[in-house]
Design a protein around this motif. Sequence first.
Motif, mmCIF file in Angstrom:
data_model
loop_
_atom_site.group_PDB
_atom_site.id
_atom_site.type_symbol
_atom_site.label_atom_id
_atom_site.label_comp_id
_atom_site.label_asym_id
_atom_site.label_seq_id
_atom_site.Cartn_x
_atom_site.Cartn_y
_atom_site.Cartn_z
ATOM 1 N N ASP A 1 5.244 0.068 7.151
ATOM 2 C CA ASP A 1 4.521 0.655 6.022
ATOM 3 C C ASP A 1 4.474 2.175 6.149
ATOM 4 N N TYR B 1 5.904 0.834 -1.910
ATOM 5 C CA TYR B 1 6.248 0.029 -0.736
ATOM 6 C C TYR B 1 5.983 -1.456 -0.995
ATOM 7 N N TYR B 2 4.846 -1.770 -1.601
ATOM 8 C CA TYR B 2 4.511 -3.176 -1.811
ATOM 9 C C TYR B 2 5.369 -3.809 -2.898
#
Length: 356
Positions: A279, A285-286
């Motif tokens: 992360d 990112y998600y």
Amino acid sequence: MVLANMLVFVITFIFLGVDAFEDKEETNSTTLAPPTTTEFPATALRVVDEYQKTGTIGRDQLDSFRNVALTCIGIGSIFSLIFHVGTKEPQYCRAKNSEEAEEKSSPCRRVTRIRKRDWFKMLTFYQVGAMYTATRLYVNLYMTYIPLFVDNTLKMDIIFVAVVPMIMHFSSFLGSFVMKPINRIIGRKRTFSLGCCVGLAACIWIGAGGQSGYFKVWGVYPVAVLLGIGGSVLLITSLSITADLIGENSEGGAFVYGFMSLLDKVSNGIVIMVIQKLDDNHPMYYREVLAFACGVPCILGVVVTLTMYKSRVGVLERGQIVVVTTVEKDPEDTDSTEKHRSGSMDNPAFESDGHI
């Protein structure tokens, strides 16, 4: 299980909705004037930052999530108590051989058992394990990261952290109703592949349109429906195929499900640990996690299903050792027992006399 998951997010929706309403009332009572160009730049930036953070998850929701956890634990404890107190297990008798069973007054039936080490001689055991692991990876990852995607990537209001997962579970609940006719028409393997394709379509949609403006307005809802339906199809079908693998070997059921659960927990732990390690706090990112980390298990599920195209789940191959060691008391009467022995077994690997 779907209803239980829905209940969790309904409770979350209630507590977060109350929290959001209280925050709105507090904001209305202490209205902040919008910054002007004559104000000090740092003050203006601070006020704008406060406007942007309104409605997202933070320390202010600590009490709400604590109440959600305590409420779920309380309801779960009550229903667990009801299950253990109100459920009666069937009688069970054990005999050394079939002759001792015939001497008993109660009707009993011979059951063919597979020793634990013999499960590892079956190719389908590993194939079903890979299928079940792929299913749990897909389901657990999208259930874990969809709230973070809604909150951190889409920057939607706090209430949608509960609304979007609730739509997913409601869709999976509705999808479970069409599972039986689909299984009857195309079979479980093709149904599992169909579920993988539905889940993969949702992952591709997230990867392609997860940063578009329409996605925040309406696009997230059909994606949630696809994720929920795909998860329901995969989970129900993988559990059904695992039950087919066990067949009449009910004593081996605990070992098989325990082994599948071990693969599931270890793989999920490793994948989530890697995801958190990588992360970089990027807002997208998600989106990448849902697109790739959930899409790869769907592809793996299709590949495993293709390898099982000619396999018969639950049918023992030559050279596998089967030991008859137990006798179970038949809960049905004598007539139904004779009908059962005449060929009404679900597992085609076992004949009516208990031999392969």
